[in-house]
Design an enzyme around this catalytic site. Structure first.
Site, short mmCIF file in Angstrom:
data_model
loop_
_atom_site.label_atom_id
_atom_site.label_comp_id
_atom_site.label_asym_id
_atom_site.label_seq_id
_atom_site.Cartn_x
_atom_site.Cartn_y
_atom_site.Cartn_z
N ASN A 1 1.08 -1.40 -0.12
CA ASN A 1 0.27 -0.07 0.40
C ASN A 1 0.77 1.31 -0.18
O ASN A 1 0.38 2.13 -0.43
CB ASN A 1 -1.25 -0.01 1.25
CG ASN A 1 -2.09 -0.72 1.22
OD1 ASN A 1 -2.92 -0.31 0.15
ND2 ASN A 1 -2.59 -2.27 1.28
N HIS B 1 -8.41 -1.26 6.52
CA HIS B 1 -9.03 -2.29 6.23
C HIS B 1 -8.89 -3.22 5.24
O HIS B 1 -10.18 -2.71 4.80
CB HIS B 1 -9.23 -2.27 7.82
CG HIS B 1 -9.25 -4.05 8.00
ND1 HIS B 1 -9.14 -4.45 9.30
CD2 HIS B 1 -11.15 -4.44 8.13
CE1 HIS B 1 -9.53 -5.42 9.54
NE2 HIS B 1 -10.53 -5.63 8.59
C1 GRF Z 1 -3.54 -4.74 3.91
O1 GRF Z 1 -4.00 -5.70 3.55
C2 GRF Z 1 -3.67 -4.13 4.56
O2 GRF Z 1 -5.06 -3.38 4.47
C3 GRF Z 1 -4.04 -4.62 5.93
O3 GRF Z 1 -2.68 -4.72 6.09
C4 GRF Z 1 -1.87 -5.34 4.93
C5 GRF Z 1 -1.02 -4.93 4.27
O4 GRF Z 1 -0.25 -4.82 3.61
N1 GRF Z 1 -4.05 -3.22 6.68
P1 GRF Z 1 0.73 -4.17 2.46
O5 GRF Z 1 2.08 -4.30 3.33
O6 GRF Z 1 0.19 -2.32 2.41
O7 GRF Z 1 1.69 -5.11 1.41
#
Ligand code: GRF
Length: 202
Positions: free
Chosen positions: A15, A111
């Site tokens: 993300n 989330h």
């Molecule tokens: C994502 O699915 C987010 O929604 C959750 O943890 C995961 C993190 O993934 N809170 P990344 O580290 O962004 O790849």
């Protein structure tokens, strides 16, 4: 003046990476700081590739809490950086109440479910095991609870043909990357207000 965004990560940082890539592509006027509780987080290397500043929290004990010196350390980093927004992106610790209160409506989380369904850990697994056909992702402000703050935006994902938790996670993650960036941009560059639990963009 550039906006200032702190992104908190613990692991992969996909993300975070998507926020950085999209912001650079659109030449948004943002200074980023990536903060991690995990010195080995894959996301830290990704951030460094973009020449984004990173900080690793050093005074933390094992587990999901941030206490004592760890809390002071995080507070100082945030005070120094003076963020317009603090984005939690796969950050695996609970933000201490003092920080939540100090930065209320500046701390945002993503989330991987349609809240209020499937709060807490392993949301995609919860959704798969429950057998829901539609799940999705939620971006919300952080309050004192876990995954309970005012909802800013949500996106649905059809998971009716998913054969595994991994299928569900993959489908949702794609939408997370899209939604988090759109929300970040709107919170930084447009007008919005919160009335009770309702977040409105004006
Ligand atoms: C994502 O699915 C987010 O929604 C959750 O943890 C995961 C993190 O993934 N809170 P990344 O580290 O962004 O790849």
């Amino acid at each position: 003046m550039n906006k200032r965004v702190a992104i908190l990560i613990s692991g992969r940082g996909s993300n975070m990476e998507s926020l950085l890539v999209k912001s650079f592509e659109e030449k948004l006027q943002i200074d980023f700081l990536v903060i991690s509780d995990n010195p080995d987080a894959e996301g830290l290397k990704k951030a460094e590739k973009f020449d984004v500043k990173t900080k690793v929290l050093k005074n933390l004990k094992k587990g999901w809490k941030i206490e004592d010196e760890g809390e002071v350390e995080l507070l100082e980093i945030l005070e120094d950086f003076s963020p317009d927004l603090i984005l939690l992106a796969g950050f695996m610790r609970i933000i201490p109440i003092k920080i939540v209160e100090k930065y209320y409506l500046k701390i945002v989380n993503i989330h991987p479910s349609l809240l209020p369904s499937f709060k807490g850990k392993d949301a995609q697994k919860q959704a798969f095991e429950y057998g829901v056909k539609i799940s999705g992702c939620t971006v919300h402000f952080v309050d004192r609870g876990v995954d309970t703050g005012p909802i800013i935006a949500q996106m649905c994902v059809d998971i009716s043909d998913a054969k595994s938790v991994e299928d569900v996670s993959k489908k949702i993650l794609e939408k997370e990357h899209q939604l988090y960036f759109e929300v970040m941009k709107k919170l930084l560059f447009s007008k919005w207000k919160v009335e009770n639990r309702n977040v409105y963009f004006c």
